[in-house]
Design a protein around this motif. Structure first.
Motif, mmCIF file in Angstrom:
data_model
loop_
_atom_site.group_PDB
_atom_site.id
_atom_site.type_symbol
_atom_site.label_atom_id
_atom_site.label_comp_id
_atom_site.label_asym_id
_atom_site.label_seq_id
_atom_site.Cartn_x
_atom_site.Cartn_y
_atom_site.Cartn_z
ATOM 1 N N SER A 53 0.832 -1.201 0.000
ATOM 2 C CA SER A 53 0.000 0.000 0.000
ATOM 3 C C SER A 53 0.870 1.256 0.000
ATOM 4 C CB SER A 53 -0.956 -0.005 1.189
ATOM 5 O OG SER A 53 -0.230 0.043 2.380
ATOM 6 N N ILE A 54 0.241 2.353 -0.380
ATOM 7 C CA ILE A 54 0.957 3.627 -0.480
ATOM 8 C C ILE A 54 0.928 4.323 0.879
ATOM 9 C CG2 ILE A 54 0.976 5.905 -1.617
ATOM 10 C CD1 ILE A 54 1.599 3.694 -3.596
ATOM 11 N N GLY A 55 2.072 4.798 1.303
ATOM 12 C CA GLY A 55 2.155 5.510 2.572
ATOM 13 C C GLY A 55 2.924 6.802 2.411
ATOM 14 N N MET A 56 2.842 7.582 3.478
ATOM 15 C CA MET A 56 3.529 8.859 3.465
ATOM 16 C C MET A 56 4.160 9.058 4.837
ATOM 17 S SD MET A 56 1.596 12.135 2.004
ATOM 18 C CE MET A 56 2.538 13.559 1.552
ATOM 19 N N GLY A 57 5.347 9.603 4.866
ATOM 20 C CA GLY A 57 5.968 9.790 6.168
ATOM 21 C C GLY A 57 7.275 10.543 6.077
ATOM 22 N N THR A 58 8.056 10.421 7.141
ATOM 23 C CA THR A 58 9.353 11.091 7.181
ATOM 24 C C THR A 58 10.431 10.111 7.620
ATOM 25 O OG1 THR A 58 8.980 11.761 9.476
ATOM 26 C CG2 THR A 58 8.405 13.368 7.783
ATOM 27 N N ILE A 59 11.620 10.347 7.109
ATOM 28 C CA ILE A 59 12.789 9.600 7.575
ATOM 29 C C ILE A 59 13.711 10.643 8.210
ATOM 30 C CG2 ILE A 59 14.778 8.198 6.917
ATOM 31 C CD1 ILE A 59 13.107 7.353 4.405
ATOM 32 N N SER A 60 14.043 10.450 9.470
ATOM 33 C CA SER A 60 14.945 11.391 10.149
ATOM 34 C C SER A 60 16.281 10.707 10.355
ATOM 35 C CB SER A 60 14.385 11.789 11.512
ATOM 36 O OG SER A 60 13.064 12.217 11.375
ATOM 37 N N ILE A 61 17.334 11.389 9.962
ATOM 38 C CA ILE A 61 18.673 10.839 10.197
ATOM 39 C C ILE A 61 19.557 11.897 10.857
ATOM 40 C CG2 ILE A 61 18.718 9.029 8.448
ATOM 41 C CD1 ILE A 61 20.124 10.955 6.553
ATOM 42 N N VAL A 62 20.424 11.431 11.734
ATOM 43 C CA VAL A 62 21.407 12.312 12.369
ATOM 44 C C VAL A 62 22.779 11.723 12.088
ATOM 45 C CG1 VAL A 62 22.306 13.175 14.573
ATOM 46 C CG2 VAL A 62 19.833 13.101 14.188
ATOM 47 N N TYR A 63 23.694 12.563 11.650
ATOM 48 C CA TYR A 63 25.037 12.060 11.331
ATOM 49 C C TYR A 63 26.088 13.153 11.506
ATOM 50 C CZ TYR A 63 24.189 14.417 6.843
ATOM 51 O OH TYR A 63 23.913 15.347 5.875
ATOM 52 N N ASP A 64 27.331 12.705 11.598
ATOM 53 C CA ASP A 64 28.462 13.623 11.749
ATOM 54 C C ASP A 64 29.018 13.924 10.359
ATOM 55 O OD1 ASP A 64 30.905 14.861 12.149
ATOM 56 O OD2 ASP A 64 31.463 13.590 13.861
ATOM 57 N N HIS A 68 34.402 11.121 6.558
ATOM 58 C CA HIS A 68 34.786 11.181 5.151
ATOM 59 C C HIS A 68 33.722 10.611 4.205
ATOM 60 C CE1 HIS A 68 37.477 11.478 1.798
ATOM 61 N NE2 HIS A 68 37.405 10.185 1.552
ATOM 62 N N GLU A 69 33.305 11.421 3.280
ATOM 63 C CA GLU A 69 32.365 11.044 2.213
ATOM 64 C C GLU A 69 30.967 10.627 2.671
ATOM 65 O OE1 GLU A 69 34.349 8.345 -0.478
ATOM 66 O OE2 GLU A 69 35.220 10.039 -1.552
ATOM 67 N N LEU A 70 30.684 10.803 3.964
ATOM 68 C CA LEU A 70 29.370 10.383 4.455
ATOM 69 C C LEU A 70 28.239 11.186 3.800
ATOM 70 C CD1 LEU A 70 27.514 8.758 6.280
ATOM 71 C CD2 LEU A 70 28.175 10.174 8.199
ATOM 72 N N SER A 71 28.386 12.493 3.766
ATOM 73 C CA SER A 71 27.337 13.331 3.177
ATOM 74 C C SER A 71 27.058 12.939 1.727
ATOM 75 C CB SER A 71 27.735 14.804 3.219
ATOM 76 O OG SER A 71 27.978 15.192 4.538
ATOM 77 N N SER A 72 28.117 12.696 0.979
ATOM 78 C CA SER A 72 27.890 12.368 -0.438
ATOM 79 C C SER A 72 27.289 10.977 -0.603
ATOM 80 C CB SER A 72 29.170 12.529 -1.253
ATOM 81 O OG SER A 72 30.156 11.654 -0.802
ATOM 82 N N ARG A 117 18.504 1.635 4.114
ATOM 83 C CA ARG A 117 19.742 1.947 3.383
ATOM 84 C C ARG A 117 20.480 3.109 4.048
ATOM 85 N NH1 ARG A 117 19.993 1.174 -2.262
ATOM 86 N NH2 ARG A 117 21.870 2.441 -2.196
ATOM 87 N N LEU A 118 19.721 4.143 4.455
ATOM 88 C CA LEU A 118 20.344 5.321 5.073
ATOM 89 C C LEU A 118 20.846 5.000 6.486
ATOM 90 C CD1 LEU A 118 17.727 7.999 3.958
ATOM 91 C CD2 LEU A 118 20.070 7.802 3.092
ATOM 92 N N SER A 119 20.061 4.232 7.228
ATOM 93 C CA SER A 119 20.402 3.937 8.626
ATOM 94 C C SER A 119 21.676 3.128 8.779
ATOM 95 C CB SER A 119 19.266 3.157 9.305
ATOM 96 O OG SER A 119 18.074 3.851 9.182
ATOM 97 N N VAL A 120 21.922 2.247 7.812
ATOM 98 C CA VAL A 120 23.070 1.350 7.969
ATOM 99 C C VAL A 120 24.392 1.953 7.491
ATOM 100 C CG1 VAL A 120 21.649 -0.739 7.875
ATOM 101 C CG2 VAL A 120 22.690 0.126 5.776
ATOM 102 N N VAL A 121 24.335 3.150 6.906
ATOM 103 C CA VAL A 121 25.577 3.770 6.459
ATOM 104 C C VAL A 121 26.414 4.106 7.692
ATOM 105 C CG1 VAL A 121 26.618 5.727 5.249
ATOM 106 C CG2 VAL A 121 24.508 4.726 4.385
ATOM 107 N N LYS A 122 27.692 3.738 7.645
ATOM 108 C CA LYS A 122 28.581 3.955 8.788
ATOM 109 C C LYS A 122 28.683 5.449 9.100
ATOM 110 C CE LYS A 122 32.940 2.289 10.562
ATOM 111 N NZ LYS A 122 34.156 3.045 10.437
ATOM 112 N N GLY A 123 28.383 5.807 10.338
ATOM 113 C CA GLY A 123 28.437 7.204 10.737
ATOM 114 C C GLY A 123 27.065 7.805 10.971
#
Ligand code: NI
Length: 133
Positions: A53-64, A68-72, A117-123
């Protein structure tokens, strides 16, 4: 309209007092309304809702952002999911930390996939998907 079912629940007084205090704080007028909301919230968070089903929401992430290269990396992942991203906001929390709130709409399984995918990125310190609708 769906049929309403009525039932009784046994609960110890101490727990009920705490729950009542919380419901009052949240502005619920009665317990039924609050319990229905809790059930809906739980079903969604436990993934018992129909994932197609179709949903709508937000993904919140906090990172440093100094990592190196985390933002990209995070930007690259978001570009892979541009079809479900409506908008995103970036807030600089302090010298090190950034918070991004990504507004998403689409098939629930895909929203979850992006959040994972975003949560498991180191950092990435926190990554949380909240389904609003
Ligand atoms: Ni920032």
């Amino acid at each position: 309209m769906t049929k309403l079912i009525r039932y009784g629940v046994s609960i110890d007084k101490e727990l009920q007092d705490k729950v009542d205090a919380l419901l009052e704080k949240k502005g619920y007028k009665n317990r039924s309304e609050a319990i229905r909301d809790l059930f809906r919230e739980k079903l969604i968070s436990e993934g018992h809702e129909d994932k197609t089903s179709i949903g709508m929401g937000t993904i919140s992430i906090v990172y440093d952002h100094h990592i190196h290269e985390l933002s990209s990396k995070l930007t690259e992942i978001q570009h892979d999911f541009q079809d479900i991203i409506i908008a995103s906001t970036h807030v600089h929390i302090d010298h090190h930390n950034c918070m991004e709130v990504i507004m998403v709409k689409g098939v629930l399984s895909k929203l979850e996939k992006l959040a994972n995918r975003l949560s498991v990125v180191k950092g990435v310190k926190t990554g949380k998907l909240t389904i609003a609708y």
